[in-house]
Design an enzyme around this catalytic site. Structure first.
Site, PDB file in Angstrom:
ATOM      1  CG  ASP A  22      -3.399   3.797   2.334  1.00 12.59           C
ATOM      2  OD1 ASP A  22      -2.939   2.816   1.862  1.00 12.59           O
ATOM      3  OD2 ASP A  22      -3.765   3.945   3.002  1.00 12.59           O
ATOM      4  CD  GLU A  63       1.345  -3.583   6.203  1.00 15.97           C
ATOM      5  OE1 GLU A  63       1.882  -3.293   6.305  1.00 15.97           O
ATOM      6  OE2 GLU A  63       0.414  -3.017   5.372  1.00 15.97           O
ATOM      7  CG  HIS A  92       0.077   3.902  12.145  1.00 16.20           C
ATOM      8  ND1 HIS A  92      -1.448   3.745  11.978  1.00 16.20           N
ATOM      9  CD2 HIS A  92      -0.082   3.811  11.275  1.00 16.20           C
ATOM     10  CE1 HIS A  92      -1.743   3.567  10.612  1.00 16.20           C
ATOM     11  NE2 HIS A  92      -0.902   3.000  10.683  1.00 16.20           N
ATOM     12  CG  ASP A 152       2.524   0.753   8.631  1.00 19.80           C
ATOM     13  OD1 ASP A 152       2.642   0.537   6.759  1.00 19.80           O
ATOM     14  OD2 ASP A 152       1.555   1.483   8.905  1.00 19.80           O
ATOM     15  CG  HIS A 164      -0.401   0.121   2.912  1.00 19.04           C
ATOM     16  ND1 HIS A 164      -0.233   1.408   3.492  1.00 19.04           N
ATOM     17  CD2 HIS A 164      -0.041  -0.696   3.459  1.00 19.04           C
ATOM     18  CE1 HIS A 164       0.388   1.550   4.505  1.00 19.04           C
ATOM     19  NE2 HIS A 164       0.515   0.065   4.916  1.00 19.04           N
ATOM     20  CD  GLU A 182      -3.182  -1.529   4.832  1.00 19.19           C
ATOM     21  OE1 GLU A 182      -3.254  -2.229   5.447  1.00 19.19           O
ATOM     22  OE2 GLU A 182      -2.588  -0.558   5.292  1.00 19.19           O
ATOM     23  CD  GLU A 183      -1.855   2.519   7.140  1.00 20.41           C
ATOM     24  OE1 GLU A 183      -2.528   2.012   8.095  1.00 20.41           O
ATOM     25  OE2 GLU A 183      -0.380   2.226   7.305  1.00 20.41           O
TER      26      GLU A 183
END
Length: 396
Positions: free
Chosen positions: A90, A177, A369, A121, A88, A153-154
């Site tokens: 995003d 990931e 995050h 991430d 991903h 995806e998030e």
């Protein structure tokens, strides 16, 4: 071959927060990279109105007026099994923490670390996959190797859902990931919820004539913490490395509309983890029952119960049962440890489509995050080597 650090820094400097224009911009940049690398490129506009209206759509929290899918295919020489790398593009917002020490999208390098939101991430994993494909292009395996760059995806899985709807498949898949170079064949689920706690507004100078929604939220929050404890008793052994296999957390709280008033409503949003082999419906029911019991024990809430809404990302749990592919990834990663992820991911969409899928990539998930997010460049390079080894053997 291009230096992975250079490409990674460039991608981190594109602030591709979910729903932002840069989420589209990074797909354009990656489509150009794929074309220059000699891949067959499929870059298409996602029909948001059509897909989001479907009953099985996995959810979307970031508002979007447009989104793009992107797949690059390295054609094999013929007769081998296909392999997909699904990453991903995003990222979550960086926040304003001083821990960044400057621009959160700087892509700066300090020793072996590359810093910036999305570096861990999961743009580090994306670059590892692209590096592997670039290496494979010089001596193509028999089977196709596909790189899927997905958005959303998030906040639910829009990109992978659209990818599968477009018909893209492979005989197996790796999601790079951040796993610290461990192999992750299973992931818990996560459901986004919203609680509305009613109170009764009044002037703060006469607060006893009102009912504070903040005060009434406290027993509900306590009940949720107790529910979390119960749900984590006897978790699957694959989660042994985590203190909580299935966390339940309140991430946002809003209450009141004036400093000198009793707040008449509190709105809390959060996520509840879904256990392996548990249905999302059962997890929802467990939470609704816990909230209901907390309301029954309070005279005000018994008459004015808290409402529970389910919205946004709805991640079911999943595990890959193809032991041979898990073993192949573990062998390519030179005997890496295995564990299950306590967070939802696109693994559940891919396995539900019949594609054996594992997660394996560079970076520490504890940094995802978080302020000061970074990824070790040595791990990006090692992940690229492991993905190359896997493709050579799997696609032979």
């Amino acid at each position: 071959m291009n230096d992975p650090a250079t490409l990674l820094a460039e991608l981190v400097r594109i602030p591709s927060v979910g729903g932002s224009p840069e989420e589209t911009l990074i797909q354009e940049r990656l489509a150009g990279w794929m074309s220059a690398a000699g891949l067959e490129v499929d870059h298409w506009p996602i029909d948001l109105d059509e897909l989001t209206g479907r009953p099985d759509f996995p959810g979307m929290e970031a508002p979007r007026t447009r989104a793009w899918g992107l797949v690059g295919r390295l054609p094999g020489t013929g007769g081998g099994r296909s392999l997909m790398f699904n990453a991903h593009v995003d990222v979550v917002p960086p926040g304003s923490s001083p821990a960044w020490g400057g621009d959160p999208f700087s892509g700066r390098v300090e020793g072996d670390r590359l810093y910036g939101r999305g570096s861990c991430d999961m743009k580090g994993g994306l670059v590892a996959a692209l590096t592997a494909v670039e290496e494979l292009a010089g001596d193509r395996p028999r089977g196709d190797v596909v790189v899927a760059c997905v958005v959303g995806e998030e906040d639910g899985g829009l990109g992978t859902y659209a990818l599968l709807d477009r018909g893209w498949r492979a005989d197996a898949c790796v999601i790079p990931e951040p796993t610290g170079l461990a192999v992750v064949p299973a992931a818990a689920g996560a459901l986004t919820f919203r609680l509305r706690v009613p109170g009764l507004s009044a002037h703060a100078a006469r607060r006893a004539s009102g009912v504070s929604a903040v005060e009434k939220f406290l027993p509900v929050f306590t009940a949720l913490r107790e529910l979390e404890t119960r749900r984590n008793t006897g978790a699957d052994p694959l989660f042994a490395r985590w203190d909580l296999a299935y966390p339940l957390e309140i991430g946002m709280v809003r209450a009141g509309d004036w400093a000198s008033s009793v707040p008449g409503e509190l709105v809390a949003e959060g996520r509840i983890g879904v256990a392996l082999d548990e249905s999302p419906e059962r997890a929802r029911r467990a939470m609704e029952e816990a909230v209901g019991r907390a309301c029954d024990a309070d005279p005000w809430l018994a008459r004015h119960p808290v409402t529970v809404e389910w919205w946004g990302g709805q991640f079911a749990p999943a595990r890959t049962t193809d032991a041979a592919f898990v073993a192949a990834m573990t062998d390519a990663a030179q005997g890496a440890e295995q564990w299950a992820a306590p967070y939802g991911s696109d693994l559940r969409l891919l396995t539900a489509a019949g594609i054996p899928t594992v997660q394996y990539g560079p970076g520490d998930v504890d940094l995802a995050h978080a302020p000061g997010e970074h990824v070790p460049l040595s791990q990006v390079r090692e992940a690229a080597r492991a993905l190359t080894r896997l493709a050579v053997r799997h696609c032979a």
